[in-house]
Scaffold this motif. Structure first.
Motif, PDB file in Angstrom:
ATOM      1  N   THR A  10       0.901  -1.359   0.042  1.00 31.34           N
ATOM      2  CA  THR A  10       0.066   0.162   0.112  1.00 31.34           C
ATOM      3  C   THR A  10       1.034   1.369  -0.021  1.00 31.34           C
ATOM      4  OG1 THR A  10      -0.114  -0.184   2.432  1.00 31.34           O
ATOM      5  CG2 THR A  10      -1.768  -0.967   1.257  1.00 31.34           C
ATOM      6  N   GLU A  11       0.344   2.520  -0.481  1.00 29.59           N
ATOM      7  CA  GLU A  11       1.013   3.636  -0.385  1.00 29.59           C
ATOM      8  C   GLU A  11       0.096   4.748   0.122  1.00 29.59           C
ATOM      9  OE1 GLU A  11       4.144   4.113  -1.354  1.00 29.59           O
ATOM     10  OE2 GLU A  11       4.501   2.165  -2.359  1.00 29.59           O
ATOM     11  N   LEU A  12       0.966   5.441   1.097  1.00 22.20           N
ATOM     12  CA  LEU A  12       0.175   6.716   1.526  1.00 22.20           C
ATOM     13  C   LEU A  12      -0.036   7.764   0.754  1.00 22.20           C
ATOM     14  CD1 LEU A  12       1.937   6.607   5.275  1.00 22.20           C
ATOM     15  CD2 LEU A  12      -0.377   5.723   4.427  1.00 22.20           C
ATOM     16  N   LEU A  13      -1.020   8.479   0.822  1.00 24.10           N
ATOM     17  CA  LEU A  13      -0.909   9.615  -0.064  1.00 24.10           C
ATOM     18  C   LEU A  13      -0.362  10.883   0.473  1.00 24.10           C
ATOM     19  CD1 LEU A  13      -2.711  10.930  -2.381  1.00 24.10           C
ATOM     20  CD2 LEU A  13      -4.704  11.657  -0.999  1.00 24.10           C
ATOM     21  N   PRO A  14       0.568  11.265  -0.305  1.00 22.94           N
ATOM     22  CA  PRO A  14       1.519  12.617   0.273  1.00 22.94           C
ATOM     23  C   PRO A  14       0.802  13.733   0.399  1.00 22.94           C
ATOM     24  CG  PRO A  14       2.837  11.398  -1.740  1.00 22.94           C
ATOM     25  CD  PRO A  14       1.027  11.012  -1.583  1.00 22.94           C
ATOM     26  N   ASP A  15       1.040  14.405   1.639  1.00 19.57           N
ATOM     27  CA  ASP A  15       0.211  15.555   1.883  1.00 19.57           C
ATOM     28  C   ASP A  15      -0.898  15.653   1.940  1.00 19.57           C
ATOM     29  OD1 ASP A  15       2.875  16.584   2.252  1.00 19.57           O
ATOM     30  OD2 ASP A  15       3.135  17.377   0.239  1.00 19.57           O
ATOM     31  N   GLY A  16      -1.801  14.460   2.375  1.00 18.72           N
ATOM     32  CA  GLY A  16      -3.107  14.473   2.303  1.00 18.72           C
ATOM     33  C   GLY A  16      -3.891  15.120   3.519  1.00 18.72           C
ATOM     34  N   SER A  17      -3.138  15.701   4.503  1.00 17.66           N
ATOM     35  CA  SER A  17      -3.350  16.538   5.445  1.00 17.66           C
ATOM     36  C   SER A  17      -3.482  17.863   5.055  1.00 17.66           C
ATOM     37  CB  SER A  17      -2.540  16.338   6.559  1.00 17.66           C
ATOM     38  OG  SER A  17      -1.075  16.777   6.342  1.00 17.66           O
ATOM     39  N   PHE A  18      -3.038  18.413   3.989  1.00 16.93           N
ATOM     40  CA  PHE A  18      -3.113  19.649   3.531  1.00 16.93           C
ATOM     41  C   PHE A  18      -2.444  20.680   4.624  1.00 16.93           C
ATOM     42  CE2 PHE A  18      -6.401  17.936   1.090  1.00 16.93           C
ATOM     43  CZ  PHE A  18      -5.919  17.958  -0.074  1.00 16.93           C
ATOM     44  N   ASP A  19      -1.578  20.220   5.253  1.00 12.18           N
ATOM     45  CA  ASP A  19      -0.739  21.010   6.539  1.00 12.18           C
ATOM     46  C   ASP A  19       0.554  21.823   5.941  1.00 12.18           C
ATOM     47  OD1 ASP A  19      -2.635  20.397   8.593  1.00 12.18           O
ATOM     48  OD2 ASP A  19      -1.560  18.723   9.195  1.00 12.18           O
ATOM     49  N   PRO A  32     -11.511  19.701  10.351  1.00  8.39           N
ATOM     50  CA  PRO A  32     -12.909  18.959  10.930  1.00  8.39           C
ATOM     51  C   PRO A  32     -12.393  18.533  12.306  1.00  8.39           C
ATOM     52  CG  PRO A  32     -11.451  17.692   9.314  1.00  8.39           C
ATOM     53  CD  PRO A  32     -11.076  19.239   9.247  1.00  8.39           C
ATOM     54  N   THR A  33     -10.863  18.562  12.634  1.00  9.52           N
ATOM     55  CA  THR A  33     -10.503  18.001  14.031  1.00  9.52           C
ATOM     56  C   THR A  33     -10.044  19.381  14.905  1.00  9.52           C
ATOM     57  OG1 THR A  33      -8.186  17.842  13.280  1.00  9.52           O
ATOM     58  CG2 THR A  33      -9.517  16.075  12.960  1.00  9.52           C
ATOM     59  N   GLY A  34     -10.056  20.443  14.456  1.00 12.51           N
ATOM     60  CA  GLY A  34      -9.712  21.691  15.156  1.00 12.51           C
ATOM     61  C   GLY A  34      -7.935  21.892  15.285  1.00 12.51           C
ATOM     62  N   SER A  35      -7.396  20.942  14.592  1.00 14.22           N
ATOM     63  CA  SER A  35      -5.873  21.145  14.568  1.00 14.22           C
ATOM     64  C   SER A  35      -5.270  21.057  13.312  1.00 14.22           C
ATOM     65  CB  SER A  35      -5.281  20.155  15.621  1.00 14.22           C
ATOM     66  OG  SER A  35      -5.469  18.762  14.959  1.00 14.22           O
ATOM     67  N   GLY A  36      -4.075  21.849  12.983  1.00 14.97           N
ATOM     68  CA  GLY A  36      -3.531  21.601  11.734  1.00 14.97           C
ATOM     69  C   GLY A  36      -4.177  22.610  10.521  1.00 14.97           C
ATOM     70  N   GLN A  37      -4.106  22.399   9.444  1.00 12.04           N
ATOM     71  CA  GLN A  37      -4.696  23.158   8.320  1.00 12.04           C
ATOM     72  C   GLN A  37      -5.411  22.087   7.334  1.00 12.04           C
ATOM     73  OE1 GLN A  37      -0.913  25.464   7.563  1.00 12.04           O
ATOM     74  NE2 GLN A  37      -1.935  27.114   8.151  1.00 12.04           N
ATOM     75  N   GLY A  56     -20.112  30.425  -9.414  1.00 11.11           N
ATOM     76  CA  GLY A  56     -20.788  31.459  -8.556  1.00 11.11           C
ATOM     77  C   GLY A  56     -19.658  32.158  -7.779  1.00 11.11           C
ATOM     78  N   ALA A  57     -19.381  33.301  -7.747  1.00 13.94           N
ATOM     79  CA  ALA A  57     -18.175  34.036  -6.947  1.00 13.94           C
ATOM     80  C   ALA A  57     -18.952  33.831  -5.479  1.00 13.94           C
ATOM     81  CB  ALA A  57     -18.367  35.368  -7.328  1.00 13.94           C
ATOM     82  N   GLY A  58     -17.939  33.635  -4.540  1.00 10.10           N
ATOM     83  CA  GLY A  58     -18.410  33.148  -3.438  1.00 10.10           C
ATOM     84  C   GLY A  58     -18.569  31.860  -2.893  1.00 10.10           C
ATOM     85  N   ALA A  59     -18.619  30.943  -3.808  1.00 12.42           N
ATOM     86  CA  ALA A  59     -18.457  29.560  -3.375  1.00 12.42           C
ATOM     87  C   ALA A  59     -17.198  29.064  -2.898  1.00 12.42           C
ATOM     88  CB  ALA A  59     -18.915  28.658  -4.943  1.00 12.42           C
ATOM     89  N   VAL A  60     -17.406  28.449  -1.800  1.00  6.50           N
ATOM     90  CA  VAL A  60     -16.080  28.101  -0.977  1.00  6.50           C
ATOM     91  C   VAL A  60     -16.196  26.537  -0.646  1.00  6.50           C
ATOM     92  CG1 VAL A  60     -14.624  28.442   1.203  1.00  6.50           C
ATOM     93  CG2 VAL A  60     -15.905  30.303  -0.009  1.00  6.50           C
ATOM     94  N   LEU A  61     -15.037  25.828  -1.152  1.00  4.44           N
ATOM     95  CA  LEU A  61     -15.018  24.634  -0.623  1.00  4.44           C
ATOM     96  C   LEU A  61     -13.643  24.246   0.164  1.00  4.44           C
ATOM     97  CD1 LEU A  61     -15.374  21.388  -1.130  1.00  4.44           C
ATOM     98  CD2 LEU A  61     -14.063  21.561  -3.059  1.00  4.44           C
ATOM     99  N   TYR A  62     -13.819  23.674   1.421  1.00  2.90           N
ATOM    100  CA  TYR A  62     -12.635  23.367   2.322  1.00  2.90           C
ATOM    101  C   TYR A  62     -12.501  21.771   2.153  1.00  2.90           C
ATOM    102  CZ  TYR A  62     -13.340  27.684   4.861  1.00  2.90           C
ATOM    103  OH  TYR A  62     -13.237  28.860   5.222  1.00  2.90           O
ATOM    104  N   VAL A  63     -11.236  21.405   2.140  1.00  2.66           N
ATOM    105  CA  VAL A  63     -10.813  19.971   1.935  1.00  2.66           C
ATOM    106  C   VAL A  63      -9.738  19.669   2.927  1.00  2.66           C
ATOM    107  CG1 VAL A  63     -11.493  19.475  -0.524  1.00  2.66           C
ATOM    108  CG2 VAL A  63      -9.387  20.254   0.051  1.00  2.66           C
ATOM    109  N   ASP A  64      -9.626  18.271   3.772  1.00  5.57           N
ATOM    110  CA  ASP A  64      -8.746  18.029   4.463  1.00  5.57           C
ATOM    111  C   ASP A  64      -8.705  16.651   4.712  1.00  5.57           C
ATOM    112  OD1 ASP A  64      -6.635  18.361   6.354  1.00  5.57           O
ATOM    113  OD2 ASP A  64      -7.886  19.221   7.983  1.00  5.57           O
ATOM    114  N   ASP A  65      -7.548  16.089   5.230  1.00 10.40           N
ATOM    115  CA  ASP A  65      -7.506  14.705   5.567  1.00 10.40           C
ATOM    116  C   ASP A  65      -7.770  13.602   4.643  1.00 10.40           C
ATOM    117  OD1 ASP A  65      -6.505  15.599   8.059  1.00 10.40           O
ATOM    118  OD2 ASP A  65      -8.368  15.330   9.043  1.00 10.40           O
ATOM    119  N   PHE A  66      -7.246  13.791   3.350  1.00  6.90           N
ATOM    120  CA  PHE A  66      -7.252  12.802   2.484  1.00  6.90           C
ATOM    121  C   PHE A  66      -6.586  11.582   2.556  1.00  6.90           C
ATOM    122  CE2 PHE A  66      -9.126  15.544  -1.463  1.00  6.90           C
ATOM    123  CZ  PHE A  66     -10.137  15.987  -0.681  1.00  6.90           C
TER     124      PHE A  66
END
Length: 529
Positions: free
Chosen positions: A297-306, A348-353, A513-523
């Motif tokens: 298996t391989e871990l996804l690099p930088d999936g934490s977006f930190d 989602p966890t309150g820590s990191g970025q 739409g100007a103003g649409a915002v998507l946050y992603v984390d912990d992939f």
């Protein structure tokens, strides 16, 4: 002194002529690549694939279209270029590649090819597995048990050419057939005749393990048996002799051919697999054993977006001086404004970025265009005017089953739209997250310039697996998601992994739409079902 304007223009023309007689123009012609931007043919089975990086295009024909008499219905090229030949004139033999030369200052040769799948089958009662159909060698091979009477076999179905336009001599139909000797059949379609040969091979084994595809934690086992049997699969760890039955719900069977999926296996572990056949009287017959070692298996690099650093006005989703795996459209957006993808402390966890992707109108004094926030595996190649050129994909050879992560989305009414998406105005914008496994030979070049546009196509033949998430309303906070990859082949080994997240689904067309915002984390990538 008043000077007549026409005279001034004439004098200027004389001056230019005099200068041109004594000044040699050594400036080279500009090098501007020329592209095919749209392509379609009569009788196509699906949309053509255009590869601007390789100067290649492929059309896909349904089985009743004559590949030697193909007529193009759409052929668009870069404005200002000329084409030789003009594909809209006449018909073309696409049984072999056709070269089209686009010219503007320089010549650019494009290769046009066609792919055509013709469904063929040949079935006989009591055969083992399915017949081998070899369209290149023009032969059919039927596997029968040793006890079969080849002079009185029951032909149950046959199709060796395109539906509705094929004739055969002899005219084979379901019923009794003699295959004690190879049978020659003349198959005619589109006025052309091919000589096919039908053979029978006998075997003393009624059950065969035909192939095994070992992934990281999942194995796919393919087997064949008499069509009167129920197929199954067994496996054991490193030949320990403790054979485990695969649950019946994980086995699918058509006639004498079956496939089993085995879950929860151990990466890098060696296993033995074998097909089994269950007779109507309850007896069991075993096929040959096949050994295989599972992938890692391989871990996804930088999936934490930190990891982030600020390069001028461009936020980069990796450590300064570190290894880059992800990139954004920030380089293009920053030419007219600020980065529309940035790190955020909202997680989602309150820590990191996390990664915050925002759709904005990017420009000055009303001049510019919509920029949809996006992050993807790959690299921003360069700016093409106010458009971008991206290299999609990172090398990846193991086979995940799912992408899991967290996202938070706030939609906005679509208030900017390109001509082809005007009908979406005022509707809620949608975010888009997708994952794909491909066998590209190099990163896939994305171009957003309408004159040579090339975007990711999930139906492309190079896409082996694909899954996506689309949402057109607010999430009301962080939500976990799991995207399951739909694999189109269990045997093809991927070369690249593509993950893309966008705040606006149609951002590549400058629609959203100007103003649409998507946050992603912990992939993270998962490897089991």
């Amino acid at each position: 002194m008043r000077i007549n304007i026409a005279a001034a223009v004439a004098l200027a023309g004389v001056g230019v002529a005099m200068l041109s007689s004594c000044i040699k123009n050594d400036l080279p012609y500009p090098r501007i690549e020329q592209f095919i931007t749209a392509l379609a043919v009569e009788g196509e089975s699906r949309e053509a694939v255009i590869d601007s990086a390789e100067f290649k295009a492929t059309v896909f024909l349904d089985e009743t279209t004559d590949i030697e008499q193909v007529r193009f219905t759409k052929f668009k090229i870069t404005p200002g270029a000329t084409s030789s030949p003009d594909l809209l004139e006449g018909t073309y033999n696409l049984s072999k590649p056709v070269v089209v030369r686009l010219t503007r200052y320089q010549d650019y040769d494009w290769i046009i090819t066609a792919e055509q799948e013709i469904q063929r089958y040949f079935t006989v009662a009591g055969q083992i597995g399915e017949s081998v159909i070899d369209p290149v060698g023009r032969r059919v091979v039927v596997i029968m048990p040793e006890t079969a009477n080849l002079s009185r076999l029951e032909l149950t179905s046959i199709k060796l050419g395109p539906e509705g336009i094929t004739t055969m001599v002899p005219a084979l139909e379901p019923g009794v057939i003699n295959l004690s000797e190879p049978l020659s059949v003349a198959v005619t379609a589109w006025g052309r005749t091919e000589e096919w040969t039908i053979y029978v091979e006998k075997t003393d084994s009624n059950v065969q393990t035909t192939s095994v595809d070992a992934w990281s934690q999942v194995a796919w086992v393919y087997g064949s048996c008499l069509d009167t049997m129920t197929g199954g699969v067994q496996y054991c760890v490193d030949n320990d002799g403790n054979w485990i039955d695969v649950p019946a719900e994980n086995v699918s069977q058509t006639g004498g051919v079956f496939t089993a999926r085995i879950d929860h296996l151990v990466p890098l572990q060696r296993y033995a697999f074998r097909a089994v056949g269950y007779n109507e009287d309850g007896s069991i017959e075993h096929g040959n054993e096949v050994e295989a070692v599972m992938q890692a298996t391989e871990l996804l690099p930088d999936g934490s977006f930190d990891q982030w650093w600020l390069n001028g006005r461009v936020w980069c989703p990796w450590n300064e001086g570190g290894v880059q795996f992800w990139d954004t459209g920030n380089t293009g957006a920053a030419t007219l404004g600020q980065s529309n993808v940035q790190p955020s402390d909202d997680t989602p966890t309150g820590s990191g970025q996390s990664a915050k992707l925002e759709t904005r109108f990017v420009g000055i004094a009303g001049i510019g265009k919509l920029g949809a926030g996006s992050i993807y595996t790959g690299k921003f190649a360069k700016v093409d005017g106010t458009n971008g050129i991206l290299d999609f994909g990172r090398p990846w050879t193991v086979r995940p089953t799912k992408l899991r992560g967290y996202y938070k989305y706030t939609s906005a009414p679509i208030n900017y739209a390109s001509a082809e998406y005007k009908y979406l105005l005022d509707r809620p914008d949608s975010c888009h997250i997708y994952v794909a496994m491909t066998d590209w030979t190099e990163p896939y070049q994305i171009r957003t310039n309408p004159n040579n546009r090339q975007l990711f196509n999930p139906t492309s033949p190079q896409v082996i697996a694909y899954g996506e998430l689309i949402r057109g309303n607010d999430t009301d906070g962080w939500q976990e998601f799991v995207i399951e990859l739909q694999w189109r082949s269990t045997s093809r080994v991927p070369r690249y992994l593509q993950i893309t997240c966008a705040a606006s689904k149609y951002g590549d067309f400058f629609t959203g739409g100007a103003g649409a915002v998507l946050y992603v984390d912990d992939f993270e990538l998962l490897y089991d079902y």
